[in-house]
Design an enzyme around this catalytic site. Structure first.
Site, mmCIF file in Angstrom:
data_model
loop_
_atom_site.group_PDB
_atom_site.id
_atom_site.type_symbol
_atom_site.label_atom_id
_atom_site.label_comp_id
_atom_site.label_asym_id
_atom_site.label_seq_id
_atom_site.Cartn_x
_atom_site.Cartn_y
_atom_site.Cartn_z
ATOM 1 N N SER A 41 26.788 31.044 43.418
ATOM 2 C CA SER A 41 26.527 30.166 44.592
ATOM 3 C C SER A 41 26.071 31.163 45.938
ATOM 4 C CB SER A 41 27.636 29.415 44.900
ATOM 5 O OG SER A 41 27.458 28.217 45.657
ATOM 6 N N LYS A 94 23.181 34.117 45.630
ATOM 7 C CA LYS A 94 21.957 34.124 46.562
ATOM 8 C C LYS A 94 21.861 35.779 46.893
ATOM 9 C CE LYS A 94 23.078 29.833 48.862
ATOM 10 N NZ LYS A 94 22.819 28.857 47.823
ATOM 11 N N TRP A 116 23.283 19.674 42.906
ATOM 12 C CA TRP A 116 23.214 20.062 44.339
ATOM 13 C C TRP A 116 22.093 21.556 44.414
ATOM 14 C CZ3 TRP A 116 22.876 18.674 48.944
ATOM 15 C CH2 TRP A 116 23.162 19.476 50.279
ATOM 16 N N HIS A 126 30.324 22.921 39.489
ATOM 17 C CA HIS A 126 29.776 24.001 40.033
ATOM 18 C C HIS A 126 31.208 25.228 40.192
ATOM 19 C CE1 HIS A 126 27.561 26.646 43.337
ATOM 20 N NE2 HIS A 126 28.618 26.185 44.059
HETATM 21 C C1 GTR Z 1 27.494 25.063 49.341
HETATM 22 C C2 GTR Z 1 25.908 25.397 49.716
HETATM 23 C C3 GTR Z 1 25.345 26.194 48.570
HETATM 24 C C4 GTR Z 1 26.236 27.076 48.013
HETATM 25 C C5 GTR Z 1 27.795 26.647 48.129
HETATM 26 C C6 GTR Z 1 28.721 27.721 47.597
HETATM 27 O O1 GTR Z 1 28.248 24.305 50.364
HETATM 28 O O2 GTR Z 1 25.488 24.400 50.208
HETATM 29 O O3 GTR Z 1 24.283 26.490 49.241
HETATM 30 O O4 GTR Z 1 26.107 28.196 48.263
HETATM 31 O O5 GTR Z 1 28.048 26.197 49.360
HETATM 32 O O6 GTR Z 1 28.522 28.978 47.863
HETATM 33 O O7 GTR Z 1 29.777 27.501 46.822
#
Ligand code: GTR
Length: 421
Positions: free
Chosen positions: A260, A264, A351, A402
């Site tokens: 996540s 990035k 998402w 996720h």
């Molecule tokens: C979320 C964010 C995502 C992702 C995620 C994470 O809230 O919107 O871009 O990075 O967190 O890191 O689990």
């Protein structure tokens, strides 16, 4: 500007015929993954401004990864290395992640704990303090490293950028987490390294008054000054500075992994630091692998509002203005070439735009080919839970939500077995 590649390659035809579902009475080609109606509906609540409907993605054109800013076609390895790669790096520094300040600093390593008999004698543990000093101030990054004991050669390694707290990376192995499955990796001959992103820069918006920023930032901060993700990526490189000195590690076979926001970061770390032999982006979504122009799920405007510290100030200009970006995320993925690149997604994590992440990979592949690492993946996404590997690129979409699970890691290791061993 080019449209997405539209051709159906020979590989695509072979691939689609290989994934025939024989369980059905009349053989039907298995469809590539699409988001389930239920998931789309559950996320598309009234009043939600984010799009989860594929049919509502507007037409877009991607910048040509193989055309220089002055319009020259990039057709040789030399042109990529000496011109286009640097241009793309600069575009991401100026408009997305920001630029590392030029302030000089010193690095020192101190091994503060070792255990040659970790994990029932199968592994050795080292805990290393990476001490950064600049202008009379200091910062410590704690690196934890397990190496397999039964290896006669230096081991290939995974370096995790941990964005989920210490419970996932217990050096004593009393608490185990699928997020960093050390035992399984050791059994497969891999070293496992990890550091906490928060050691480098805490994950909150405090106007850059803590973490590495206090040591290195020039004030006032320019609009292309590094954000927190770039700071974490820089931290991954400081861990790499240590790993290249450790005789138990094969420094030419280190993969940087992140989930996540960490995904990035892993992509940016691999772009800035070519010592990483492999880059793994797990569900990195917006600002990671997902194409920004699709505006599917999280958007640039939303991410900069929720996390104003992640990217450079210039990135905010592109909220609700994606077409003005002189780049898109296929170009970030292309910066990994010709090294190994793994992108993965989860079926309920809309998402993070799984299809946009796959299409970014698909549109990065021409760079791998230019650099002589033949890859060909079809434009159609693979079905759920089917890994695809072609040359130095790999992808899967896992069922579920996720997260980064052992199932994902097993696929990463299957790929690493091919490209790193
Ligand atoms: C979320 C964010 C995502 C992702 C995620 C994470 O809230 O919107 O871009 O990075 O967190 O890191 O689990």
């Amino acid at each position: 500007m080019i449209k997405e590649r539209k051709h159906v390659s020979l590989f695509a035809i072979i691939f689609l015929s290989l994934v025939f579902d024989c369980s059905k009475s009349s053989a039907q080609p298995v469809q590539g993954w699409t988001a389930s109606k239920e998931t789309v509906e559950s996320l598309s609540k009234p009043g939600i401004e984010f799009n989860y409907h594929e049919e509502k993605v507007s037409a877009y054109s991607l910048p040509d990864v193989l055309k220089s800013q002055d319009g020259k076609k990039i057709s040789s390895q030399r042109q990529w290395v000496s011109l286009r790669r640097n241009e793309i790096l600069e575009l991401f520094r100026s408009n997305v992640f920001g630029r590392v300040p030029e302030t000089s600093y010193k690095t020192a390593f101190k091994i503060v704990n070792t255990d040659k008999n970790a994990i029932n004698g199968t592994a050795s543990l080292k805990q290393i303090e990476i001490l950064i000093t600049a202008g009379g101030k200091e910062l410590v990054i704690d690196l934890t490293l397990f190496t397999p004991n039964n290896s006669k050669k230096p081991s290939p390694a995974f370096l995790l950028i941990n964005n989920r707290g210490p419970a996932n990376t217990d050096p004593l192995r009393k608490v185990k987490s699928e997020f960093w499955p050390v035992e399984e990796a050791i059994a497969r001959g891999y070293a496992m390294a990890v550091f906490a992103n928060s050691d480098v820069d805490p994950d909150n918006y405090d106007e850059f008054k803590n973490g590495i920023h206090i040591l290195l930032d020039k004030n006032p901060r320019p609009d292309d000054a590094w954000g927190t993700l770039a700071a974490w990526a820089w931290g991954a490189s400081r861990c790499m500075d240590y790993l290249v000195t450790d005789k138990d590690i094969d420094a030419h076979k280190v993969a940087v992994v992140g989930h996540s926001r960490g995904g990035k970061t892993a992509l940016w770390a691999g772009a800035e630091d070519t010592r990483f032999a492999m880059v793994i982006s797990n569900e990195s979504g917006c600002g990671g692998a997902a194409l920004a122009r699709r505006k599917y799920g999280e958007t640039i405007a939303r991410i900069n509002t929720a996390f104003p510290h992640w990217f450079c100030t210039n990135n905010k200009k592109f909220g609700n203005n994606e077409d003005a970006l002189p780049l898109d995320m296929h170009m970030l993925l292309a910066l990994a070439a010709p090294r190994a690149l793994y992108v993965d997604c989860a079926s309920e994590d809309l998402w993070g735009d799984p299809r946009g992440s796959y299409l970014a990979l698909y549109n990065a592949v021409p760079v791998f080919n230019l650099l002589g690492i033949k890859s060909d993946i079809p434009e159609t996404m693979p079905p759920l839970n089917k890994q695809i590997i072609s040359g130095n690129v790999a992808f899967h979409i896992r069922d579920g939500s996720h997260n980064m699970l052992l199932k994902d890691w097993n696929w990463f290791m299957d790929f690493a077995d091919i490209v790193m061993k």
